[in-house]
Design a protein around this motif. Structure first.
Motif, PDB file in Angstrom:
ATOM      1  N   VAL A 163       0.821  -1.211   0.000  1.00  0.00           N
ATOM      2  CA  VAL A 163       0.000   0.000   0.000  1.00  0.00           C
ATOM      3  C   VAL A 163       0.858   1.266   0.000  1.00  0.00           C
ATOM      4  CG1 VAL A 163      -1.757   1.301   1.251  1.00  0.00           C
ATOM      5  CG2 VAL A 163      -1.959  -1.178   1.046  1.00  0.00           C
ATOM      6  N   PRO A 164       1.837   1.433   0.926  1.00  0.00           N
ATOM      7  CA  PRO A 164       2.659   2.643   0.850  1.00  0.00           C
ATOM      8  C   PRO A 164       3.494   2.730  -0.415  1.00  0.00           C
ATOM      9  CG  PRO A 164       3.505   1.130   2.519  1.00  0.00           C
ATOM     10  CD  PRO A 164       2.158   0.634   2.120  1.00  0.00           C
ATOM     11  N   VAL A 165       3.919   1.576  -0.962  1.00  0.00           N
ATOM     12  CA  VAL A 165       4.666   1.608  -2.225  1.00  0.00           C
ATOM     13  C   VAL A 165       3.797   2.196  -3.333  1.00  0.00           C
ATOM     14  CG1 VAL A 165       5.788   0.194  -3.985  1.00  0.00           C
ATOM     15  CG2 VAL A 165       6.138  -0.320  -1.564  1.00  0.00           C
ATOM     16  N   MET A 166       2.541   1.767  -3.392  1.00  0.00           N
ATOM     17  CA  MET A 166       1.623   2.274  -4.409  1.00  0.00           C
ATOM     18  C   MET A 166       1.298   3.756  -4.187  1.00  0.00           C
ATOM     19  SD  MET A 166      -2.133   0.840  -5.470  1.00  0.00           S
ATOM     20  CE  MET A 166      -1.535  -0.306  -6.700  1.00  0.00           C
ATOM     21  N   LEU A 167       1.040   4.136  -2.938  1.00  0.00           N
ATOM     22  CA  LEU A 167       0.682   5.522  -2.646  1.00  0.00           C
ATOM     23  C   LEU A 167       1.854   6.463  -2.917  1.00  0.00           C
ATOM     24  CD1 LEU A 167      -1.417   5.131   0.627  1.00  0.00           C
ATOM     25  CD2 LEU A 167      -2.233   5.452  -1.706  1.00  0.00           C
ATOM     26  N   MET A 168       3.056   6.078  -2.496  1.00  0.00           N
ATOM     27  CA  MET A 168       4.224   6.929  -2.733  1.00  0.00           C
ATOM     28  C   MET A 168       4.541   6.999  -4.222  1.00  0.00           C
ATOM     29  SD  MET A 168       4.974   8.095   0.208  1.00  0.00           S
ATOM     30  CE  MET A 168       6.577   8.841  -0.062  1.00  0.00           C
ATOM     31  N   GLY A 169       4.351   5.880  -4.933  1.00  0.00           N
ATOM     32  CA  GLY A 169       4.545   5.921  -6.380  1.00  0.00           C
ATOM     33  C   GLY A 169       3.559   6.849  -7.064  1.00  0.00           C
TER      34      GLY A 169
END
Length: 248
Positions: free
Chosen positions: A19-25
Protein backbone atom coordinates in the motif's frame (compact mmCIF):
# COMPACT_ATOMS: atom_id res chain seq x y z
CA UNK A 1 8.02 -0.21 16.60
CA UNK A 2 6.44 -3.67 16.80
CA UNK A 3 7.26 -3.87 20.52
CA UNK A 4 4.87 -0.99 21.28
CA UNK A 5 1.77 -2.20 19.42
CA UNK A 6 -0.65 -5.07 19.93
CA UNK A 7 -0.74 -8.15 17.69
CA UNK A 8 -3.52 -7.08 15.26
CA UNK A 9 -1.59 -3.90 14.42
CA UNK A 10 1.57 -5.95 13.89
CA UNK A 11 -0.29 -8.18 11.43
CA UNK A 12 -1.72 -5.16 9.61
CA UNK A 13 1.72 -3.53 9.34
CA UNK A 14 3.36 -6.70 8.01
CA UNK A 15 0.66 -7.35 5.41
CA UNK A 16 0.10 -3.86 3.98
CA UNK A 17 3.57 -3.05 2.63
CA UNK A 18 2.39 -2.80 -1.01
CA UNK A 19 0.00 0.00 0.00
CA UNK A 20 2.66 2.64 0.85
CA UNK A 21 4.67 1.61 -2.22
CA UNK A 22 1.62 2.27 -4.41
CA UNK A 23 0.68 5.52 -2.65
CA UNK A 24 4.22 6.93 -2.73
CA UNK A 25 4.54 5.92 -6.38
CA UNK A 26 1.29 7.75 -7.16
CA UNK A 27 2.58 10.83 -5.34
CA UNK A 28 5.76 10.70 -7.45
CA UNK A 29 3.70 10.69 -10.64
CA UNK A 30 3.34 7.00 -11.46
CA UNK A 31 0.00 6.01 -12.96
CA UNK A 32 -1.81 2.90 -11.73
CA UNK A 33 -5.06 1.64 -13.28
CA UNK A 34 -8.09 1.25 -11.04
CA UNK A 35 -7.84 -2.55 -11.33
CA UNK A 36 -4.39 -2.42 -9.75
CA UNK A 37 -5.74 -0.66 -6.65
CA UNK A 38 -8.45 -3.32 -6.32
CA UNK A 39 -5.97 -6.18 -6.75
CA UNK A 40 -3.60 -4.74 -4.14
CA UNK A 41 -6.49 -4.21 -1.72
CA UNK A 42 -7.59 -7.83 -2.18
CA UNK A 43 -4.05 -9.16 -1.77
CA UNK A 44 -3.41 -7.12 1.38
CA UNK A 45 -6.81 -8.00 2.83
CA UNK A 46 -6.34 -11.70 2.09
CA UNK A 47 -2.86 -11.77 3.62
CA UNK A 48 -4.15 -9.89 6.67
CA UNK A 49 -6.93 -12.44 7.18
CA UNK A 50 -4.52 -15.32 6.71
CA UNK A 51 -1.86 -13.97 9.09
CA UNK A 52 -4.23 -12.69 11.75
CA UNK A 53 -7.09 -15.15 11.50
CA UNK A 54 -5.55 -17.89 13.60
CA UNK A 55 -6.27 -18.75 17.19
CA UNK A 56 -5.57 -15.94 19.58
CA UNK A 57 -4.04 -18.33 22.13
CA UNK A 58 -0.31 -17.84 22.39
CA UNK A 59 -0.28 -15.22 19.66
CA UNK A 60 -0.95 -12.01 21.44
CA UNK A 61 2.11 -12.16 23.62
CA UNK A 62 2.33 -11.92 27.37
CA UNK A 63 2.48 -8.14 27.61
CA UNK A 64 -0.24 -7.11 25.14
CA UNK A 65 -2.51 -6.15 28.04
CA UNK A 66 0.24 -4.00 29.52
CA UNK A 67 0.58 -1.84 26.42
CA UNK A 68 -1.22 1.39 27.17
CA UNK A 69 -2.55 3.96 24.72
CA UNK A 70 0.54 6.18 24.83
CA UNK A 71 2.96 3.35 24.03
CA UNK A 72 0.69 2.13 21.22
CA UNK A 73 0.57 5.65 19.79
CA UNK A 74 4.38 5.69 19.76
CA UNK A 75 4.41 2.31 18.02
CA UNK A 76 1.82 3.34 15.42
CA UNK A 77 3.78 6.54 14.71
CA UNK A 78 7.02 4.61 14.26
CA UNK A 79 5.26 2.08 12.03
CA UNK A 80 3.78 4.86 9.90
CA UNK A 81 7.18 6.51 9.47
CA UNK A 82 8.79 3.14 8.66
CA UNK A 83 6.13 2.27 6.05
CA UNK A 84 6.38 5.73 4.47
CA UNK A 85 10.16 5.42 4.13
CA UNK A 86 9.82 1.85 2.88
CA UNK A 87 7.26 2.84 0.27
CA UNK A 88 9.17 5.98 -0.71
CA UNK A 89 12.42 4.07 -1.17
CA UNK A 90 10.90 1.47 -3.48
CA UNK A 91 8.93 4.06 -5.46
CA UNK A 92 11.96 6.32 -5.87
CA UNK A 93 14.16 3.42 -6.99
CA UNK A 94 11.45 2.53 -9.51
CA UNK A 95 11.42 6.13 -10.73
CA UNK A 96 15.20 6.29 -11.07
CA UNK A 97 15.26 3.15 -13.20
CA UNK A 98 12.29 3.98 -15.44
CA UNK A 99 12.64 7.76 -15.84
CA UNK A 100 16.36 8.43 -15.52
CA UNK A 101 17.50 5.09 -17.05
CA UNK A 102 19.65 4.12 -14.07
CA UNK A 103 20.71 0.49 -14.30
CA UNK A 104 19.83 -1.86 -11.43
CA UNK A 105 23.46 -2.74 -10.73
CA UNK A 106 24.54 0.92 -10.83
CA UNK A 107 21.83 1.77 -8.34
CA UNK A 108 22.74 -1.20 -6.17
CA UNK A 109 26.43 -0.23 -6.19
CA UNK A 110 25.76 3.40 -5.24
CA UNK A 111 23.34 2.46 -2.45
CA UNK A 112 25.77 -0.05 -0.93
CA UNK A 113 28.63 2.44 -1.25
CA UNK A 114 26.55 5.01 0.62
CA UNK A 115 25.77 2.47 3.34
CA UNK A 116 29.47 1.60 3.65
CA UNK A 117 30.47 5.25 4.01
CA UNK A 118 27.79 5.92 6.64
CA UNK A 119 28.67 2.75 8.55
CA UNK A 120 32.38 3.67 8.49
CA UNK A 121 31.66 7.17 9.78
CA UNK A 122 29.46 5.68 12.52
CA UNK A 123 32.24 3.28 13.60
CA UNK A 124 34.75 6.12 13.79
CA UNK A 125 32.45 8.55 15.60
CA UNK A 126 31.29 5.94 18.14
CA UNK A 127 34.81 4.54 18.55
CA UNK A 128 33.74 1.02 17.59
CA UNK A 129 36.41 0.24 14.98
CA UNK A 130 38.20 -2.19 17.31
CA UNK A 131 34.90 -3.98 18.01
CA UNK A 132 34.27 -4.36 14.27
CA UNK A 133 37.83 -5.65 13.71
CA UNK A 134 37.43 -8.19 16.52
CA UNK A 135 34.09 -9.34 15.09
CA UNK A 136 35.66 -9.81 11.65
CA UNK A 137 38.45 -11.85 13.23
CA UNK A 138 36.04 -14.06 15.19
CA UNK A 139 33.35 -14.52 12.53
CA UNK A 140 35.08 -13.75 9.25
CA UNK A 141 33.69 -16.67 7.26
CA UNK A 142 30.14 -16.16 8.55
CA UNK A 143 30.27 -12.45 7.71
CA UNK A 144 31.49 -13.20 4.18
CA UNK A 145 28.76 -15.81 3.71
CA UNK A 146 26.16 -13.40 5.07
CA UNK A 147 27.39 -10.64 2.77
CA UNK A 148 27.33 -12.90 -0.29
CA UNK A 149 23.82 -14.18 0.43
CA UNK A 150 22.62 -10.63 1.06
CA UNK A 151 24.24 -9.42 -2.18
CA UNK A 152 22.60 -12.22 -4.19
CA UNK A 153 19.24 -11.33 -2.66
CA UNK A 154 19.76 -7.65 -3.49
CA UNK A 155 20.53 -8.57 -7.10
CA UNK A 156 17.16 -10.29 -7.44
CA UNK A 157 15.39 -7.37 -5.72
CA UNK A 158 16.88 -4.66 -7.94
CA UNK A 159 16.40 -6.68 -11.14
CA UNK A 160 12.77 -7.29 -10.15
CA UNK A 161 12.24 -3.57 -9.55
CA UNK A 162 13.87 -2.75 -12.89
CA UNK A 163 11.81 -5.29 -14.84
CA UNK A 164 8.45 -5.26 -13.05
CA UNK A 165 8.39 -2.28 -10.68
CA UNK A 166 8.58 -1.73 -6.93
CA UNK A 167 4.92 -2.65 -6.38
CA UNK A 168 5.37 -6.11 -7.91
CA UNK A 169 8.51 -6.57 -5.84
CA UNK A 170 6.60 -5.83 -2.62
CA UNK A 171 3.81 -8.23 -3.67
CA UNK A 172 6.43 -10.93 -4.28
CA UNK A 173 7.72 -10.29 -0.75
CA UNK A 174 4.21 -10.83 0.59
CA UNK A 175 3.90 -14.03 -1.45
CA UNK A 176 7.16 -15.25 0.11
CA UNK A 177 5.75 -14.70 3.61
CA UNK A 178 2.54 -16.51 2.76
CA UNK A 179 4.48 -19.41 1.20
CA UNK A 180 6.66 -19.70 4.32
CA UNK A 181 3.60 -19.75 6.58
CA UNK A 182 1.81 -22.33 4.42
CA UNK A 183 4.94 -24.52 4.39
CA UNK A 184 5.26 -24.31 8.18
CA UNK A 185 1.58 -25.21 8.57
CA UNK A 186 2.03 -28.22 6.29
CA UNK A 187 5.30 -29.53 7.75
CA UNK A 188 4.37 -29.02 11.40
CA UNK A 189 0.88 -30.46 11.03
CA UNK A 190 -1.10 -27.33 11.88
CA UNK A 191 -4.58 -26.71 10.50
CA UNK A 192 -6.20 -23.67 8.89
CA UNK A 193 -9.44 -22.29 10.26
CA UNK A 194 -12.17 -20.85 8.05
CA UNK A 195 -10.93 -17.24 8.24
CA UNK A 196 -7.36 -18.22 7.36
CA UNK A 197 -8.51 -20.41 4.47
CA UNK A 198 -10.68 -17.62 3.02
CA UNK A 199 -7.81 -15.14 3.37
CA UNK A 200 -5.38 -17.55 1.70
CA UNK A 201 -7.78 -18.14 -1.22
CA UNK A 202 -8.34 -14.38 -1.68
CA UNK A 203 -4.61 -13.57 -1.55
CA UNK A 204 -3.47 -16.36 -3.88
CA UNK A 205 -6.38 -15.80 -6.27
CA UNK A 206 -5.60 -12.08 -6.51
CA UNK A 207 -1.89 -12.74 -7.08
CA UNK A 208 -2.60 -15.33 -9.79
CA UNK A 209 -5.12 -13.01 -11.46
CA UNK A 210 -2.59 -10.17 -11.38
CA UNK A 211 0.10 -12.41 -12.89
CA UNK A 212 -2.08 -13.72 -15.72
CA UNK A 213 -3.41 -10.21 -16.35
CA UNK A 214 0.14 -8.99 -17.00
CA UNK A 215 0.88 -12.04 -19.14
CA UNK A 216 -2.22 -11.39 -21.23
CA UNK A 217 -1.24 -7.77 -21.81
CA UNK A 218 2.22 -8.80 -23.01
CA UNK A 219 0.69 -11.23 -25.48
CA UNK A 220 -1.12 -8.52 -27.44
CA UNK A 221 1.16 -7.04 -30.05
CA UNK A 222 -1.34 -4.54 -31.44
CA UNK A 223 -3.35 -1.77 -29.96
CA UNK A 224 -2.75 1.81 -28.89
CA UNK A 225 0.72 2.79 -27.72
CA UNK A 226 1.34 2.31 -24.02
CA UNK A 227 1.32 5.47 -21.93
CA UNK A 228 4.39 6.11 -19.78
CA UNK A 229 4.07 4.98 -16.19
CA UNK A 230 5.61 8.17 -14.88
CA UNK A 231 4.50 11.59 -16.05
CA UNK A 232 8.11 12.74 -16.33
CA UNK A 233 8.70 10.32 -19.19
CA UNK A 234 6.53 12.28 -21.58
CA UNK A 235 7.98 15.62 -20.43
CA UNK A 236 11.57 14.45 -20.88
CA UNK A 237 10.96 12.89 -24.30
CA UNK A 238 9.15 15.96 -25.70
CA UNK A 239 12.30 18.11 -26.24
CA UNK A 240 13.97 15.23 -28.08
CA UNK A 241 11.00 14.99 -30.43
CA UNK A 242 11.11 18.75 -31.05
CA UNK A 243 14.84 18.63 -31.86
CA UNK A 244 14.25 15.77 -34.30
CA UNK A 245 11.51 17.68 -36.12
CA UNK A 246 13.69 20.82 -36.31
CA UNK A 247 16.48 18.87 -37.97
CA UNK A 248 14.06 17.54 -40.59
Amino acid sequence: ALRYVIYPIQVLAKSCKPVPVMLMGALMGKKYPAKKYIKVALIVGGVGLFMGGGSSKGKKGGNDDEKDASSQMIGVTLLFISLCFDGGTGAYEDKLMSVHSVGPFDLMYNIQMGKTILAGIGLIVLNQVHVFAQMCQDMGFLLVALGLSGAIGQVFIFVTIAKFGALTCSIIGLARKVTTLVASIYFYGHSLNTVQFIGLVIAIGSMVYDFFGKKGKKGHGHGPPKEPEFKENAEEKQPMLEMGSAKN
